[in-house]
Structures are given as structure tokens and as C-alpha cells.
Design a protein around this motif. Structure first.
Motif, mmCIF file in Angstrom:
data_model
loop_
_atom_site.group_PDB
_atom_site.id
_atom_site.type_symbol
_atom_site.label_atom_id
_atom_site.label_comp_id
_atom_site.label_asym_id
_atom_site.label_seq_id
_atom_site.Cartn_x
_atom_site.Cartn_y
_atom_site.Cartn_z
ATOM 1 N N LEU A 99 16.972 30.245 -4.861
ATOM 2 C CA LEU A 99 15.676 30.113 -5.519
ATOM 3 C C LEU A 99 14.681 31.127 -4.970
ATOM 4 C CD1 LEU A 99 15.451 26.247 -5.359
ATOM 5 C CD2 LEU A 99 15.461 27.558 -7.468
ATOM 6 N N GLN A 100 13.872 31.664 -5.873
ATOM 7 C CA GLN A 100 12.776 32.529 -5.461
ATOM 8 C C GLN A 100 11.511 31.684 -5.414
ATOM 9 O OE1 GLN A 100 12.611 36.322 -7.634
ATOM 10 N NE2 GLN A 100 14.635 35.786 -8.435
ATOM 11 N N LEU A 101 10.873 31.613 -4.273
ATOM 12 C CA LEU A 101 9.670 30.823 -4.072
ATOM 13 C C LEU A 101 8.469 31.571 -4.631
ATOM 14 C CD1 LEU A 101 8.662 28.199 -2.706
ATOM 15 C CD2 LEU A 101 8.283 29.564 -0.648
ATOM 16 N N LEU A 102 7.743 30.933 -5.545
ATOM 17 C CA LEU A 102 6.586 31.559 -6.188
ATOM 18 C C LEU A 102 5.320 30.771 -5.873
ATOM 19 C CD1 LEU A 102 8.001 32.134 -9.787
ATOM 20 C CD2 LEU A 102 8.026 33.740 -7.874
ATOM 21 N N ASN A 103 4.223 31.475 -5.782
ATOM 22 C CA ASN A 103 2.929 30.841 -5.581
ATOM 23 C C ASN A 103 1.888 31.513 -6.458
ATOM 24 O OD1 ASN A 103 3.322 28.829 -3.439
ATOM 25 N ND2 ASN A 103 3.997 30.595 -2.254
ATOM 26 N N GLY A 104 0.930 30.741 -6.916
ATOM 27 C CA GLY A 104 -0.244 31.237 -7.627
ATOM 28 C C GLY A 104 0.038 32.242 -8.718
ATOM 29 N N SER A 105 -0.471 33.446 -8.547
ATOM 30 C CA SER A 105 -0.379 34.472 -9.582
ATOM 31 C C SER A 105 1.052 34.946 -9.822
ATOM 32 C CB SER A 105 -1.267 35.665 -9.237
ATOM 33 O OG SER A 105 -0.837 36.255 -8.034
ATOM 34 N N ASP A 106 1.951 34.707 -8.846
ATOM 35 C CA ASP A 106 3.357 35.072 -9.046
ATOM 36 C C ASP A 106 3.935 34.368 -10.267
ATOM 37 O OD1 ASP A 106 3.251 36.583 -6.721
ATOM 38 O OD2 ASP A 106 4.151 35.025 -5.484
ATOM 39 N N ILE A 107 3.516 33.124 -10.477
ATOM 40 C CA ILE A 107 4.032 32.354 -11.615
ATOM 41 C C ILE A 107 3.585 32.992 -12.927
ATOM 42 C CG2 ILE A 107 3.908 30.128 -12.809
ATOM 43 C CD1 ILE A 107 3.910 28.825 -10.012
ATOM 44 N N SER A 108 2.328 33.400 -12.993
ATOM 45 C CA SER A 108 1.831 34.074 -14.206
ATOM 46 C C SER A 108 2.593 35.361 -14.470
ATOM 47 C CB SER A 108 0.341 34.384 -14.068
ATOM 48 O OG SER A 108 -0.401 33.202 -13.997
ATOM 49 N N LEU A 109 2.881 36.112 -13.433
ATOM 50 C CA LEU A 109 3.628 37.364 -13.590
ATOM 51 C C LEU A 109 5.035 37.102 -14.112
ATOM 52 C CD1 LEU A 109 2.534 39.245 -10.343
ATOM 53 C CD2 LEU A 109 1.794 39.711 -12.701
ATOM 54 N N ILE A 110 5.685 36.067 -13.607
ATOM 55 C CA ILE A 110 7.036 35.724 -14.064
ATOM 56 C C ILE A 110 7.002 35.297 -15.527
ATOM 57 C CG2 ILE A 110 8.898 34.009 -13.815
ATOM 58 C CD1 ILE A 110 8.973 36.263 -11.727
ATOM 59 N N ILE A 111 6.048 34.448 -15.877
ATOM 60 C CA ILE A 111 5.943 33.984 -17.266
ATOM 61 C C ILE A 111 5.718 35.169 -18.206
ATOM 62 C CG2 ILE A 111 4.490 32.663 -18.868
ATOM 63 C CD1 ILE A 111 4.182 30.575 -16.607
ATOM 64 N N ASP A 112 4.870 36.095 -17.810
ATOM 65 C CA ASP A 112 4.587 37.272 -18.649
ATOM 66 C C ASP A 112 5.800 38.180 -18.812
ATOM 67 O OD1 ASP A 112 1.991 36.459 -19.039
ATOM 68 O OD2 ASP A 112 1.148 37.757 -17.498
ATOM 69 N N ARG A 113 6.745 38.114 -17.907
ATOM 70 C CA ARG A 113 7.925 38.969 -17.951
ATOM 71 C C ARG A 113 8.913 38.554 -19.034
ATOM 72 N NH1 ARG A 113 11.006 39.686 -12.384
ATOM 73 N NH2 ARG A 113 12.273 37.982 -13.135
ATOM 74 N N TYR A 114 8.855 37.311 -19.491
ATOM 75 C CA TYR A 114 9.797 36.798 -20.495
ATOM 76 C C TYR A 114 9.197 36.830 -21.888
ATOM 77 C CZ TYR A 114 12.814 35.311 -16.712
ATOM 78 O OH TYR A 114 13.636 35.316 -15.623
ATOM 79 N N ASP A 115 10.076 37.063 -22.886
ATOM 80 C CA ASP A 115 9.626 37.110 -24.279
ATOM 81 C C ASP A 115 9.291 35.720 -24.812
ATOM 82 O OD1 ASP A 115 10.044 39.932 -24.608
ATOM 83 O OD2 ASP A 115 12.200 39.524 -24.697
ATOM 84 N N GLN A 116 10.082 34.730 -24.440
ATOM 85 C CA GLN A 116 9.891 33.355 -24.925
ATOM 86 C C GLN A 116 9.851 32.421 -23.722
ATOM 87 O OE1 GLN A 116 9.632 32.594 -28.288
ATOM 88 N NE2 GLN A 116 9.778 34.772 -28.691
ATOM 89 N N VAL A 117 9.016 31.373 -23.806
ATOM 90 C CA VAL A 117 8.908 30.377 -22.731
ATOM 91 C C VAL A 117 8.961 28.999 -23.351
ATOM 92 C CG1 VAL A 117 7.451 29.474 -20.866
ATOM 93 C CG2 VAL A 117 7.491 31.929 -21.331
#
Length: 120
Positions: A99-117
Motif C-alpha cells: 500500500l502507498q500511504l497518502l495524506n491530504g493533497s496526495d489524495i487529490s493528486l491521485i484522484i486527478d490522475r485517473y479518468d474515472q472514479v
């Protein structure tokens, strides 16, 4: 070209069918070589605890499905660090070690990287 898909699993393992459905979607996507990721947050992080007692609530254990993720080529696995802290869970005690541990703005960056959520 396949669109990428991020599944956000927010439900506890035995709170209803959402946790199982999220895993089923991810495994199906992996079987078809879709670019897919899985993010555990809120009560969804409870799915990552070892030694689930599924039989006590007359459910099937999700551990085998979680362990199969790597076999299906699902390498983009994320967990919300804030959700772990809020529930008093140490990242070192989770049943998936990739697992990659994400915090705060990291989550927004990951979500933005995908075409569909999809959030379940």
C-alpha cells in the motif's frame, strides 16, 4: 486506449455489500488488464486489518480477495493515512504490504490522475 479507473472503498468490511463490490470491480478490471487503482479511506481502511472474524457476522472473509490483488496485476493500492490515524491503526499492521500511504493533497493528486472514479 483504455481509460483508467480508481475505486475508492470507504465502507467497513461488514457494513454492507460495498466493500466486496469494490474488490470485485477491481479484480474484474485487473483480469482485463485495465489500468485500475484502489484507494481505502474512511471506514474502508478496516478492510486492511488482519484476522477478520467474518464468520461471527455470517459473512465471507475478504482477505483472500485482498491477497489476490497482486495476482491480477493490481499494483496501484493506496490507503489514506488520516483515516488510519483517526481509527488508531498503525500502517505497519495492515494485511497488504504494498500500500502507498497518502495524506491530504496526495489524495487529490491521485484522484486527478485517473479518468474515472467510483466511490463505494
Amino acid at each position: 486506449m483504455s481509460k483508467s479507473l480508481l475505486i475508492i472503498s470507504r465502507q467497513a468490511p461488514w457494513a454492507g455489500p460495498s466493500a466486496r463490490e469494490a474488490l470485485d470491480i477491481v479484480l474484474a478490471g485487473g483480469a482485463f488488464d485495465l489500468p485500475i487503482g484502489l484507494l481505502f479511506m474512511d471506514d474502508g481502511v478496516l478492510q486492511l486489518l488482519p484476522e477478520q472474524k467474518a464468520a461471527h457476522v455470517q459473512q465471507k472473509d475478504l482477505t483472500a480477495n485482498l491477497q489476490a490483488l497482486s495476482l491480477f496485476g493490481i499494483d496501484d493500492l493506496y490507503v489514506c493515512g488520516e483515516s488510519l490515524v483517526e481509527r488508531g491503526i498503525a500502517a505497519s499492521g495492515l494485511n497488504i504490504d504494498t500500500l502507498q500511504l497518502l495524506n491530504g493533497s496526495d489524495i487529490s493528486l491521485i484522484i486527478d490522475r485517473y479518468d474515472q472514479v467510483i466511490t463505494l
